[in-house]
Write a protein that holds these residues in place. Structure first.
Motif, PDB file in Angstrom:
ATOM      1  N   UNK A   1     -39.300  -8.331 -48.879  1.00  0.00           N
ATOM      2  CA  UNK A   1     -40.082  -8.436 -47.643  1.00  0.00           C
ATOM      3  C   UNK A   1     -41.577  -8.397 -47.927  1.00  0.00           C
ATOM      4  N   UNK A   2     -41.977  -7.513 -48.849  1.00  0.00           N
ATOM      5  CA  UNK A   2     -43.399  -7.395 -49.196  1.00  0.00           C
ATOM      6  C   UNK A   2     -43.922  -8.703 -49.783  1.00  0.00           C
ATOM      7  N   UNK A   3     -43.172  -9.299 -50.688  1.00  0.00           N
ATOM      8  CA  UNK A   3     -43.590 -10.564 -51.305  1.00  0.00           C
ATOM      9  C   UNK A   3     -43.689 -11.663 -50.245  1.00  0.00           C
ATOM     10  N   UNK A   4     -42.739 -11.692 -49.312  1.00  0.00           N
ATOM     11  CA  UNK A   4     -42.773 -12.689 -48.236  1.00  0.00           C
ATOM     12  C   UNK A   4     -44.025 -12.535 -47.376  1.00  0.00           C
ATOM     13  N   UNK A   5     -44.562 -11.316 -47.309  1.00  0.00           N
ATOM     14  CA  UNK A   5     -45.779 -11.047 -46.536  1.00  0.00           C
ATOM     15  C   UNK A   5     -47.052 -11.184 -47.373  1.00  0.00           C
ATOM     16  N   UNK A   6     -46.888 -11.618 -48.628  1.00  0.00           N
ATOM     17  CA  UNK A   6     -48.041 -11.768 -49.510  1.00  0.00           C
ATOM     18  C   UNK A   6     -48.402 -10.512 -50.272  1.00  0.00           C
ATOM     19  N   UNK A   7     -47.522  -9.537 -50.278  1.00  0.00           N
ATOM     20  CA  UNK A   7     -47.789  -8.272 -50.958  1.00  0.00           C
ATOM     21  C   UNK A   7     -46.897  -8.051 -52.160  1.00  0.00           C
ATOM     22  N   UNK A   8     -46.628  -6.791 -52.427  1.00  0.00           N
ATOM     23  CA  UNK A   8     -45.806  -6.405 -53.561  1.00  0.00           C
ATOM     24  C   UNK A   8     -45.247  -5.005 -53.354  1.00  0.00           C
ATOM     25  N   UNK A   9     -44.280  -4.646 -54.167  1.00  0.00           N
ATOM     26  CA  UNK A   9     -43.769  -3.277 -54.242  1.00  0.00           C
ATOM     27  C   UNK A   9     -43.805  -2.896 -55.705  1.00  0.00           C
ATOM     28  N   UNK A  10     -44.407  -1.763 -56.015  1.00  0.00           N
ATOM     29  CA  UNK A  10     -44.537  -1.296 -57.398  1.00  0.00           C
ATOM     30  C   UNK A  10     -44.090   0.151 -57.486  1.00  0.00           C
ATOM     31  N   UNK A  11     -43.514   0.496 -58.628  1.00  0.00           N
ATOM     32  CA  UNK A  11     -43.022   1.850 -58.873  1.00  0.00           C
ATOM     33  C   UNK A  11     -43.938   2.557 -59.855  1.00  0.00           C
ATOM     34  N   UNK A  12     -44.132   3.844 -59.627  1.00  0.00           N
ATOM     35  CA  UNK A  12     -44.910   4.666 -60.542  1.00  0.00           C
ATOM     36  C   UNK A  12     -44.213   6.017 -60.674  1.00  0.00           C
TER      37      UNK A  12
END
Length: 119
Positions: A71-82
């Motif tokens: 969903x994040x990529x579809x909105x132009x974003x990303x999800x990252x883990x730390x």
């Protein structure tokens, strides 16, 4: 948001939204994890998930992260883990998702996955 043996806090940071996850992300935690991820995504399409206080994460938690990343990529974003704990890192590696859900060194440097350089 707290319930059972887990809790989630969503806040903003300079790069987007930050989800701090704690506890056991088992089947029972799935609805709360998904709600917290939706909230983080509503704050910003760039979502950083801090997992250092997670003692366990099952397949449903990984699926929730993947769904949110999509969903994040579809909105132009990303999800990252730390702060990914060894057990969670192992599950991600076993399922072949290291490229899709890379582990980042720290919140301040989410541009560079752990074990990689900018070059």
């Amino acid at each position: 948001m707290a319930s059972g043996n887990w809790s989630f806090d969503v806040s903003t940071w300079e790069g987007g939204s930050l989800l701090l996850a704690r506890g056991e992300l088992d089947l029972a935690a799935d609805p709360d994890l998904r709600a917290a991820l939706r909230h983080a995504l509503a704050v910003s399409p760039c979502v950083l998930v801090e997992l250092s206080a997670v003692s366990f994460a099952g397949g449903r938690a990984i699926t929730a992260l993947l769904d949110t990343r999509e969903r994040a990529v579809a909105l132009g974003g990303w999800l990252r883990l730390v702060g990914t704990p060894p057990g969670v890192r192992k599950l991600i590696r076993i399922t072949g998702l290291e490229e899709t859900l890379p582990e980042y060194v720290g919140i301040a440097d989410t541009r560079v996955p752990a074990g990689r350089s900018l070059q």
